[in-house]
Design an enzyme around this catalytic site. Structure first.
Site, PDB file in Angstrom:
ATOM      1  N   TRP A 482      52.712 139.198  15.502  1.00  0.00           N
ATOM      2  CA  TRP A 482      52.694 140.432  15.038  1.00  0.00           C
ATOM      3  C   TRP A 482      53.753 140.890  13.360  1.00  0.00           C
ATOM      4  O   TRP A 482      53.768 141.786  13.480  1.00  0.00           O
ATOM      5  CB  TRP A 482      54.249 140.824  15.732  1.00  0.00           C
ATOM      6  N   ASP A 483      53.251 139.717  12.369  1.00  0.00           N
ATOM      7  CA  ASP A 483      53.490 140.115  11.517  1.00  0.00           C
ATOM      8  C   ASP A 483      55.784 140.642  11.242  1.00  0.00           C
ATOM      9  O   ASP A 483      56.502 141.098  10.537  1.00  0.00           O
ATOM     10  CB  ASP A 483      53.369 140.863  10.158  1.00  0.00           C
ATOM     11  N   MET A 484      56.310 139.618  12.302  1.00  0.00           N
ATOM     12  CA  MET A 484      58.117 139.883  12.347  1.00  0.00           C
ATOM     13  C   MET A 484      58.275 139.167  11.399  1.00  0.00           C
ATOM     14  O   MET A 484      60.033 138.464  12.469  1.00  0.00           O
ATOM     15  CB  MET A 484      57.993 139.457  14.272  1.00  0.00           C
TER      16      MET A 484
END
Length: 803
Positions: A482-484
């Site tokens: 999730w591009d965290m």
């Protein structure tokens, strides 16, 4: 002469209204049917029938139109209260239009042509429905959903500020100190006088986005005030030294980026410089006096005071802090080529957007790697160079984490290993360096990630300063899809706990958790729990069954269909259709071919702005944002025929070499507004001794982001950080509207705002000038991705000079 002309004219307005309502009813009916088939609310279908039939009755001149519309308005009011209660901004798309139409129908020009005979019951029913809707709107003005009211009950927690010492009036590192605390001991500006702040000076850098610049050309710089000067960097890596009292230019260095205005320049992902770093030999000599008289003295250097700046064409440059000339004893005549041992990459695909860490003997730098281009991107290696001559001392490559010996010529660091694009924090006393880590590309598909990349992705890693060896690592998102990546600079402080004072590191994250760890061991100080999350990755990938969640967090509640928003019922209905069309089972819902709602989105609750702390009061000042995104995986075979990549949030991200590309975008309505209901941005304070939120208030207006520049305080997202001062005044400038604001740390009250000529998606700072005045400085240059007004301003505010 016709005798029915007057009646025909009197019917004109009801007929026009009838046509409008019929068309609105048909639109609601069509959308309502679609929404119902997706399992959504039946309201729009039923309302479409009611509004449409009201239009038909108006066209027929029948008085029953009034009674039917009264029922529609009454039912809409009850339904609205059931869904959202007395929440003004949530009531707007549900009731505002219907309320206005109800008022129109009560006007004599519309009502009288329908009532050839008295119809008091119909008129009374509509009047009651209008009054009820109006009362709901009025009552909602006195509610503040999502806000927390409170006040800090102490002026001090009897804790010292243990950040590295510097003159009170200086700001000598990105986060003021190497601890990343963004706390100033200055107290000239107080809650009582901050309202008197006025512009003291304005300087324009002359560096504005050009025609071939990438879309995300951004002014994200936090200046330094040290060595009697103010040091600023611009998006094109220029460094400017200013007089801190007047803003007059002392010297300027232009690295003349090799690819600037080249044809492929526009295809880059970013163009930014968040800051520069400062090193002073004398400061370390004073801190570590030589005790052995027989020990040889250190050789003098031509640059005893240095400014280090990374450039967009992959260089690390050392400048004489007094003159702006390159320090020719560093690397190759003043610069180190960061392309060394990286391998091939597209211009702009790798460089450092953030300032390096500086210690007694080392300058340490990471690098930004463009998201979602391919599975064969440059390494995320961290490299430590000798602060004086620029030779490579150690390198830490998360793909080969145990071997930190400088790489041999001709070898290449592990391709596509997780990178660290944000700001380091340094604990020189304990010899540790803290890295907020990203992940291995691509962001939304991880089927071929290596065990090493999985271990060090999306977390915090502590290295030994002298050797680069790993001391500990703690992951905040397992198998991140999730591009965290951890964007904020870690904050180091001594924390007062029930078990005594502990050396802490605080890491703010995109998912909203603030992780508080013992900075020596990596053990949690604030409890962290593994919580179950949705499952079901696409073929070839997997998901983690759980994700870590801190007890100290600003994670939003799970989004529901009723949280969809719009200016009118129509765009709200379309947003609800979007919501029901996407896969969403709460945070960490896996990416999908269907399309997944990502909330919090990849801008995050907290991004690179991080947080600021008051170590004396033991309080954190934060600015959480809430914006949903959507992602949709696209099979590789279809990527080539798609619209192509325009930026990191436009077009199909190719993920070359992976089985899926991805489409990433904010969840917006057809009108370009967020599909989720406001507020989208807050300011808040946390009592770090109890982990409880003291207060939380929506923050910012839509003045500069709506078609009509009305300063409605809806609470807008902010990108950039905060700082706080010993007097209890805190500052933030990163909101979508063009203001620098001051707040009372005790209760969150907004004390002052200063209008800016452009967006200020930056972190402001403060210092004392030679004249003894406390200044607050902000860079206002706008942000390409957020669409804020761009410019080239450096602005200083101060209290009026005493006479």
């Amino acid at each position: 002469m016709s005798t029915d002309g007057a009646p025909r004219r009197s019917r004109l307005l009801p007929n026009i209204l009838g046509i409008v309502m019929l068309l609105m009813g048909l639109a609601l009916l069509a959308g309502g049917i679609k929404l119902a088939t997706l399992g959504g609310s039946l309201y729009y279908l039923i309302a479409g029938i009611g509004v449409g039939f009201t239009g038909v009755l108006l066209l027929q001149g029948r008085r029953s139109a009034i009674g039917l519309y009264a029922a529609v308005l009454f039912a809409s009011t009850i339904w609205s209260l059931y869904e959202v209660g007395l929440d003004w901004w949530q009531l707007v798309p549900r009731l505002a239009l219907w309320f206005a139409l109800g008022v129109v129908l009560l006007l004599p020009w519309f009502r009288k042509p329908l009532l050839r005979q008295p119809a008091p019951k119909a008129t009374a029913a509509l009047s009651i429905a209008v009054v009820l809707a109006g009362l709901c709107a009025l009552a909602s003005q006195f509610t503040n959903p999502g806000e927390i009211k409170g006040e800090l009950d102490r002026e001090t927690a009897n804790m010292p500020n243990t950040a590295p010492a510097m003159p009170d009036g200086d700001w000598n590192s990105y986060g003021r100190s190497a601890h990343g605390d963004r706390y100033s001991p200055l107290a000239q500006i107080t809650p009582d006088n901050v309202s008197k702040l006025t512009p003291a000076w304005t300087y324009r850098t002359g560096d504005i986005p050009g025609p071939n610049d990438p879309g995300e050309t951004t002014a994200e710089n936090t200046p330094l005030k040290v060595n009697g000067m103010l040091y600023v960097c611009t998006p094109h890596s220029q460094v400017i030294a200013l007089d801190p009292d007047t803003g007059k230019e002392i010297w300027r260095f232009d690295p003349k980026i090799s690819t600037q205005n080249a044809p492929n320049f526009k295809g880059w992902a970013h163009m930014t410089c968040r800051g520069v770093s400062y090193h002073d030999d004398a400061a370390y000599a004073a801190a570590s006096p030589v005790t052995d008289a027989s020990a040889p003295a250190a050789a003098p250097t031509a640059c005893p005071k240095r400014i280090f700046v990374p450039t967009a064409d992959t260089r690390l440059i050392a400048l004489n802090a007094d003159t702006g000339k390159m320090c020719e004893d560093f690397g190759d005549k003043g610069q180190v080529d960061l392309r060394a041992n990286i391998g091939e990459f597209t211009a702009g695909g790798y460089y450092s957007t953030s300032p390096p860490a500086v210690t007694k003997n080392l300058v340490v730098i990471g690098g930004h790697v463009t998201d979602n281009v391919s599975v064969d991107e440059p390494s995320g290696v961290i490299r430590a160079y000798d602060v004086h001559d620029g030779h490579l001392v150690w390198n830490w490559d998360s793909g080969n984490p145990d071997d930190t010996t400088p790489i041999a010529p001709g070898q290449t660091y592990t391709r596509n290993s997780p990178n660290m694009w944000s700001m380091f924090s340094v604990d020189e006393k304990n010899g540790m360096l803290y890295l907020p880590m990203g992940n291995q590309m691509p962001d939304q598909w991880g089927g071929n990630r290596t065990p090493e990349s999985e271990k060090y992705s999306a977390g915090l890693t502590a290295l030994d300063i002298d050797t680069g060896h790993v001391k500990w690592t703690y992951q905040f998102t397992h198998h991140d899809l999730w591009d965290m990546d951890v964007g904020g600079q870690p904050t180091l402080m001594d924390l007062k706990t029930a078990d005594g004072v502990k050396p802490a590191v605080l890491a703010s994250t995109k998912q909203g958790s603030i992780y508080v760890l013992n900075r020596l061991t990596g053990e949690p100080i604030v409890p962290i729990h593994e919580v179950p999350v949705p499952q079901g990755a696409v073929e070839g990938d997997r998901t983690s069954p759980t994700q870590p969640k801190s007890d100290l967090n600003f994670m939003p509640p799970v989004m529901q269909e009723r949280d969809m928003w719009g200016v009118t019922p129509f765009d709200q209905m379309l947003c609800r259709i979007d919501f029901k069309s996407l896969r969403y089972e709460g945070p960490f819902t896996p990416p999908s071919l269907q399309g997944t709602l990502v909330y919090p989105g990849n801008f995050g609750v907290f991004d690179w702005g991080g947080l600021s702390v008051d170590p004396v009061r033991q309080v954190a000042f934060v600015n959480p944002s809430y914006m949903a995104f959507r992602s949709k995986l696209v099979p590789a075979a279809e990527v080539a025929g798609g619209p192509g990549r325009k930026s990191e949030t436009e077009g199909v991200q190719p993920n070359k070499g992976a089985p899926y590309g991805v489409i990433l975008e904010a969840l917006l309505s057809p009108m370009g507004l967020p599909c989720q209901a406001p507020a989208w941005g807050y300011v808040a304070a946390v009592d770090l001794t109890t982990h409880q939120t003291i207060w939380k208030h929506k923050n910012g207006t839509v003045r500069d982001s709506s078609p009509v520049p009305i300063p409605l305080t809806m609470g807008v997202p902010s990108l950039g950080g905060t700082f706080t001062t010993a007097s209890g005044v805190s500052f933030l400038s990163g909101t979508l509207d063009q203001y620098l604001r001051a707040y009372d740390i005790r209760n969150g009250k907004q004390l002052w705002e200063g209008r800016l000529p452009a967006g200020a998606q930056t972190t402001p700072m403060t210092y004392t000038g030679k004249d003894g005045r406390q200044y607050v400085v902000v860079v206002a240059g706008g942000h390409g991705s957020l669409g804020t007004k761009q410019g080239d301003y450096v602005m200083a505010f101060a209290l009026p000079e005493s006479k």
